[in-house]
Design an enzyme around this catalytic site. Structure first.
Site, PDB file in Angstrom:
ATOM      1  N   ARG A  39      -8.637  -6.303  46.723  1.00  0.00           N
ATOM      2  CA  ARG A  39      -9.060  -4.911  46.746  1.00  0.00           C
ATOM      3  C   ARG A  39      -7.917  -4.046  47.266  1.00  0.00           C
ATOM      4  O   ARG A  39      -7.036  -4.522  47.989  1.00  0.00           O
ATOM      5  CB  ARG A  39     -10.294  -4.725  47.639  1.00  0.00           C
ATOM      6  CG  ARG A  39     -11.574  -5.282  47.034  1.00  0.00           C
ATOM      7  CD  ARG A  39     -12.087  -4.357  45.925  1.00  0.00           C
ATOM      8  NE  ARG A  39     -13.419  -4.721  45.469  1.00  0.00           N
ATOM      9  CZ  ARG A  39     -13.682  -5.438  44.393  1.00  0.00           C
ATOM     10  NH1 ARG A  39     -12.679  -5.906  43.664  1.00  0.00           N
ATOM     11  NH2 ARG A  39     -14.922  -5.698  44.027  1.00  0.00           N
ATOM     12  N   HIS A  43      -6.387  -1.896  37.618  1.00  0.00           N
ATOM     13  CA  HIS A  43      -7.614  -2.611  38.014  1.00  0.00           C
ATOM     14  C   HIS A  43      -8.257  -3.295  36.809  1.00  0.00           C
ATOM     15  O   HIS A  43      -9.443  -3.116  36.533  1.00  0.00           O
ATOM     16  CB  HIS A  43      -8.609  -1.644  38.679  1.00  0.00           C
ATOM     17  CG  HIS A  43      -9.573  -2.342  39.603  1.00  0.00           C
ATOM     18  ND1 HIS A  43     -10.052  -1.745  40.737  1.00  0.00           N
ATOM     19  CD2 HIS A  43     -10.152  -3.572  39.550  1.00  0.00           C
ATOM     20  CE1 HIS A  43     -10.899  -2.568  41.348  1.00  0.00           C
ATOM     21  NE2 HIS A  43     -10.966  -3.688  40.647  1.00  0.00           N
TER      22      HIS A  43
END
Length: 308
Positions: free
Chosen positions: A223, A271
């Site tokens: 993350r 991402h």
């Protein structure tokens, strides 16, 4: 039983079609057409709506459409609402593909050769055998172990680190704060696949980078909250780190002038390490719904204490 999806419209329609074909007894609604909110028993989403408890008084399970659940504020949910992460095999495959690509690119100096190409240089670099390249994975859950299994076939010297002790064939495992320095000292390429929790936030920082061998490379597939971006830039500019491949940032999308986007030693991707595909994830979600109906434990249930 009523299941509400809060996802992008195309995926929402795909989910609804799958349930209509294979589980017509489960009513599927698509956000924002929620109908009577008191009828919603299950909510599947990446980013949950605000005030879930206030809007959905009879909600029983919150399903993440992702492998991670750090985007959920568990303190805002009643204790009766279970949180379940997605165990889509497509997510695992996507992460394995990305991690393998990143490791092989760094191992074979592909970023450097692309730089040389742009400069018009034809220059051979010294090749390091895979057995002499030490690859470490932080996070030894479902994703981390799948990545290590794939990398094992290339002959890399593998090591892994997690909060609690694990034993994985062909992998030198370390655990806890006491094991972290020894783990880092033997990583030429470090992959972060940790869940984001209060214990792991900001873990990719200057102190961690300094504990790696000089010239190591870092891949962040966890993350954005794991990475101290300013510390990464400083480590790259000083030569402590050689390269970085980053799929997640603290703010997404980043500003056009974000310093990582045009840094010569960094590859940034938007991402895309892995995404949930309804076709591959449907059976997992349906199995969990049936388990809940029967009063059985669901797979992927999140511990609120651990955060994963």
């Amino acid at each position: 039983m009523t299941l509400l999806f809060k996802v992008d419209p195309d995926r929402g329609r795909a989910w609804k079609a799958l349930f209509a074909e294979h589980a017509p007894d489960i009513e599927v609604r698509l956000w924002p057409e929620i109908g009577d909110p008191s009828q919603i028993r299950y909510l599947a989403t990446w980013q949950p709506p605000e005030d879930i408890a206030g809007h959905f008084s009879n909600l029983q399970v919150l399903f993440a459409t992702s492998a991670g659940v750090d985007q959920f504020d568990s303190n805002a949910l009643p204790p009766s609402v279970q949180i379940v992460r997605m165990l889509d095999p497509g997510i695992v495959q996507g992460i394995v593909e990305y991690a393998t690509l990143a490791v092989l690119a760094l191992h074979r100096d592909l970023p450097l050769y692309l730089d040389q190409q742009r400069q018009g240089l034809w220059q051979v670099q010294q090749n390091v055998p895979a057995a002499q390249r030490r690859v470490g994975v932080m996070g030894l859950g479902n994703l981390g172990q799948a990545v290590l299994r794939q990398l094992h076939g290339f002959g890399f010297a593998l090591r892994g680190w997690s909060r609690s002790a694990k034993q994985i064939e062909g992998v030198q495992c370390y655990a806890g704060d006491a094991g972290l320095p020894g783990f880092l000292a033997g990583c030429d390429i470090l992959i972060c696949l940790l869940p984001l929790t209060a214990h792991t936030a900001g873990i990719l920082d200057a102190r961690l980078f300094d504990a790696l061998p000089r010239g190591a490379s870092v891949v962040n597939l966890g993350r954005g909250g794991h990475l101290r971006e300013a510390d990464l830039l400083a480590a790259l500019d000083s030569g402590q780190l050689r390269r970085a491949i980053v799929d997640v940032l603290s703010c997404e999308p980043p500003a056009p002038d974000h310093p990582l986007l045009d840094h010569p030693k960094v590859w940034v991707t938007p991402h895309i390490g892995a995404v949930t595909h309804p076709a591959s994830a449907f059976q997992v979600l349906l199995d969990n719904l049936r388990r809940h109906q029967r009063g059985e434990p669901m797979q992927g249930r999140v511990s609120r204490e651990r955060g994963y």
